[in-house]
Design a protein around this motif. Sequence first.
Motif, PDB file in Angstrom:
ATOM      1  N   VAL A 149       0.808  -1.217   0.000  1.00 32.16           N
ATOM      2  CA  VAL A 149       0.000   0.000   0.000  1.00 32.16           C
ATOM      3  C   VAL A 149       0.843   1.270   0.000  1.00 32.16           C
ATOM      4  O   VAL A 149       0.391   2.315  -0.482  1.00 32.16           O
ATOM      5  CB  VAL A 149      -0.976  -0.033   1.201  1.00 32.16           C
ATOM      6  CG1 VAL A 149      -0.228   0.084   2.523  1.00 32.16           C
ATOM      7  CG2 VAL A 149      -2.041   1.035   1.085  1.00 32.16           C
ATOM      8  N   HIS A 150       2.084   1.184   0.508  1.00 29.38           N
ATOM      9  CA  HIS A 150       2.899   2.393   0.615  1.00 29.38           C
ATOM     10  C   HIS A 150       4.367   2.022   0.488  1.00 29.38           C
ATOM     11  O   HIS A 150       4.820   1.039   1.082  1.00 29.38           O
ATOM     12  CB  HIS A 150       2.661   3.067   1.969  1.00 29.38           C
ATOM     13  CG  HIS A 150       3.602   4.193   2.249  1.00 29.38           C
ATOM     14  ND1 HIS A 150       4.742   4.034   3.013  1.00 29.38           N
ATOM     15  CD2 HIS A 150       3.589   5.487   1.854  1.00 29.38           C
ATOM     16  CE1 HIS A 150       5.384   5.192   3.084  1.00 29.38           C
ATOM     17  NE2 HIS A 150       4.715   6.083   2.397  1.00 29.38           N
ATOM     18  N   ALA A 151       5.102   2.801  -0.297  1.00 33.55           N
ATOM     19  CA  ALA A 151       6.530   2.533  -0.485  1.00 33.55           C
ATOM     20  C   ALA A 151       7.197   3.750  -1.103  1.00 33.55           C
ATOM     21  O   ALA A 151       6.525   4.596  -1.712  1.00 33.55           O
ATOM     22  CB  ALA A 151       6.725   1.326  -1.405  1.00 33.55           C
ATOM     23  N   PRO A 152       8.524   3.859  -0.992  1.00 35.78           N
ATOM     24  CA  PRO A 152       9.236   4.947  -1.672  1.00 35.78           C
ATOM     25  C   PRO A 152       9.121   4.877  -3.185  1.00 35.78           C
ATOM     26  O   PRO A 152       9.427   5.855  -3.870  1.00 35.78           O
ATOM     27  CB  PRO A 152      10.693   4.743  -1.221  1.00 35.78           C
ATOM     28  CG  PRO A 152      10.614   3.950   0.031  1.00 35.78           C
ATOM     29  CD  PRO A 152       9.419   3.066  -0.130  1.00 35.78           C
ATOM     30  N   LYS A 155       3.039   5.677  -5.627  1.00 30.67           N
ATOM     31  CA  LYS A 155       2.117   6.717  -5.193  1.00 30.67           C
ATOM     32  C   LYS A 155       0.714   6.135  -5.226  1.00 30.67           C
ATOM     33  O   LYS A 155       0.466   5.099  -5.859  1.00 30.67           O
ATOM     34  CB  LYS A 155       2.226   7.958  -6.071  1.00 30.67           C
ATOM     35  CG  LYS A 155       2.056   7.724  -7.559  1.00 30.67           C
ATOM     36  CD  LYS A 155       2.337   9.000  -8.337  1.00 30.67           C
ATOM     37  CE  LYS A 155       2.208   8.782  -9.841  1.00 30.67           C
ATOM     38  NZ  LYS A 155       2.505  10.018 -10.598  1.00 30.67           N
ATOM     39  N   VAL A 156      -0.218   6.788  -4.559  1.00 29.88           N
ATOM     40  CA  VAL A 156      -1.522   6.169  -4.344  1.00 29.88           C
ATOM     41  C   VAL A 156      -2.262   5.932  -5.660  1.00 29.88           C
ATOM     42  O   VAL A 156      -3.008   4.952  -5.788  1.00 29.88           O
ATOM     43  CB  VAL A 156      -2.362   7.001  -3.356  1.00 29.88           C
ATOM     44  CG1 VAL A 156      -2.830   8.308  -3.986  1.00 29.88           C
ATOM     45  CG2 VAL A 156      -3.547   6.190  -2.836  1.00 29.88           C
ATOM     46  N   SER A 157      -2.061   6.766  -6.661  1.00 32.85           N
ATOM     47  CA  SER A 157      -2.730   6.535  -7.943  1.00 32.85           C
ATOM     48  C   SER A 157      -2.276   5.218  -8.560  1.00 32.85           C
ATOM     49  O   SER A 157      -3.078   4.487  -9.168  1.00 32.85           O
ATOM     50  CB  SER A 157      -2.460   7.692  -8.907  1.00 32.85           C
ATOM     51  OG  SER A 157      -1.085   7.795  -9.217  1.00 32.85           O
ATOM     52  N   TYR A 162      -3.261  -0.446  -9.752  1.00 31.43           N
ATOM     53  CA  TYR A 162      -2.832  -1.838  -9.584  1.00 31.43           C
ATOM     54  C   TYR A 162      -3.994  -2.705  -9.099  1.00 31.43           C
ATOM     55  O   TYR A 162      -4.221  -3.804  -9.620  1.00 31.43           O
ATOM     56  CB  TYR A 162      -1.669  -1.888  -8.603  1.00 31.43           C
ATOM     57  CG  TYR A 162      -1.111  -3.267  -8.365  1.00 31.43           C
ATOM     58  CD1 TYR A 162      -0.714  -4.074  -9.422  1.00 31.43           C
ATOM     59  CD2 TYR A 162      -0.968  -3.766  -7.070  1.00 31.43           C
ATOM     60  CE1 TYR A 162      -0.195  -5.338  -9.205  1.00 31.43           C
ATOM     61  CE2 TYR A 162      -0.440  -5.019  -6.844  1.00 31.43           C
ATOM     62  CZ  TYR A 162      -0.058  -5.804  -7.915  1.00 31.43           C
ATOM     63  OH  TYR A 162       0.456  -7.054  -7.691  1.00 31.43           O
ATOM     64  N   LEU A 163      -4.735  -2.217  -8.134  1.00 30.25           N
ATOM     65  CA  LEU A 163      -5.917  -2.955  -7.678  1.00 30.25           C
ATOM     66  C   LEU A 163      -6.891  -3.185  -8.830  1.00 30.25           C
ATOM     67  O   LEU A 163      -7.449  -4.276  -8.984  1.00 30.25           O
ATOM     68  CB  LEU A 163      -6.617  -2.172  -6.571  1.00 30.25           C
ATOM     69  CG  LEU A 163      -6.349  -2.565  -5.127  1.00 30.25           C
ATOM     70  CD1 LEU A 163      -7.155  -1.680  -4.190  1.00 30.25           C
ATOM     71  CD2 LEU A 163      -6.697  -4.021  -4.887  1.00 30.25           C
ATOM     72  N   LEU A 191      -8.753   4.036  -0.943  1.00 32.31           N
ATOM     73  CA  LEU A 191      -8.926   2.686  -1.473  1.00 32.31           C
ATOM     74  C   LEU A 191     -10.292   2.095  -1.152  1.00 32.31           C
ATOM     75  O   LEU A 191     -10.601   0.986  -1.586  1.00 32.31           O
ATOM     76  CB  LEU A 191      -7.828   1.772  -0.917  1.00 32.31           C
ATOM     77  CG  LEU A 191      -6.409   2.142  -1.356  1.00 32.31           C
ATOM     78  CD1 LEU A 191      -5.374   1.406  -0.510  1.00 32.31           C
ATOM     79  CD2 LEU A 191      -6.200   1.829  -2.826  1.00 32.31           C
ATOM     80  N   GLY A 192     -11.100   2.831  -0.403  1.00 29.76           N
ATOM     81  CA  GLY A 192     -12.417   2.353  -0.011  1.00 29.76           C
ATOM     82  C   GLY A 192     -13.524   2.915  -0.878  1.00 29.76           C
ATOM     83  O   GLY A 192     -13.282   3.507  -1.938  1.00 29.76           O
ATOM     84  N   PRO A 193     -14.775   2.770  -0.429  1.00 27.43           N
ATOM     85  CA  PRO A 193     -15.918   3.206  -1.240  1.00 27.43           C
ATOM     86  C   PRO A 193     -15.984   4.709  -1.463  1.00 27.43           C
ATOM     87  O   PRO A 193     -16.665   5.166  -2.387  1.00 27.43           O
ATOM     88  CB  PRO A 193     -17.128   2.708  -0.435  1.00 27.43           C
ATOM     89  CG  PRO A 193     -16.615   2.481   0.951  1.00 27.43           C
ATOM     90  CD  PRO A 193     -15.191   2.083   0.807  1.00 27.43           C
ATOM     91  N   ASP A 194     -15.282   5.494  -0.641  1.00 27.69           N
ATOM     92  CA  ASP A 194     -15.279   6.947  -0.829  1.00 27.69           C
ATOM     93  C   ASP A 194     -14.176   7.419  -1.768  1.00 27.69           C
ATOM     94  O   ASP A 194     -14.070   8.611  -2.052  1.00 27.69           O
ATOM     95  CB  ASP A 194     -15.119   7.653   0.522  1.00 27.69           C
ATOM     96  CG  ASP A 194     -16.292   7.398   1.452  1.00 27.69           C
ATOM     97  OD1 ASP A 194     -17.415   7.216   0.939  1.00 27.69           O
ATOM     98  OD2 ASP A 194     -16.080   7.366   2.675  1.00 27.69           O
TER      99      ASP A 194
END
Length: 218
Positions: A149-152, A155-157, A162-163, A191-194
Amino acid sequence: MELTKKGHACVRLTKEGRTLVIDPGGFSEEDAAVGADAVLVTHEHPDHFDPNRLRAAMEANPAAEIWTLRSVAEQLTGAFPGRVHTVGRGDLVDAAGFEVEVHGELHAVIHPDMPRVTNVGYVVDGAVFHPGDALTVPDRPVDTLLLPVHAPWSKVSEVIDYLRAVRPRLAYDVHDGLLSENAHGVYGRMLGPDGPGAGGAEHVRLEPGSAVVVGDAR
């Protein structure tokens, strides 16, 4: 099959009295691999590969074995002859009764000026995929994704995309050892419904020590 979340990138899988541990690195508990019948290591970075944790597991169970890529195996075979096995992309192995498929070849890009190390991911019993430090999309469907979920290197996008690409039914966070409680909340919303949408996957954060049933027995 039961999955127990350990620190950072490490998980334990148990079934029928056997235990398989993936990536007991330096951010996981010191005894994260103790009691394992088999250990899988995705790559050589110290948050995934810690020789002391592996030594503790191998000494606690003289029948325990390790499956990993060459760069890690070369550091272990001298201490544990005959008990360390080298794997690569496309391999299918039996690790203490767990069917393990090997996917991927390279670590994600941290920076263009840094060389990429090798990295493999593991699909266990056709149900659970741990990609290590890469956004590898396996060439088969998986029910449960262990999501870095998080790494150097991300990024969240990219995590969201990937999901969407893997399209698991469930996604459990791993590689979360550097996140604060505030950050967990932000990632959970994204990453949730919101959030913008995770391809239909149910995203779940497990606290270290929490256990869930995965695979056919759920």
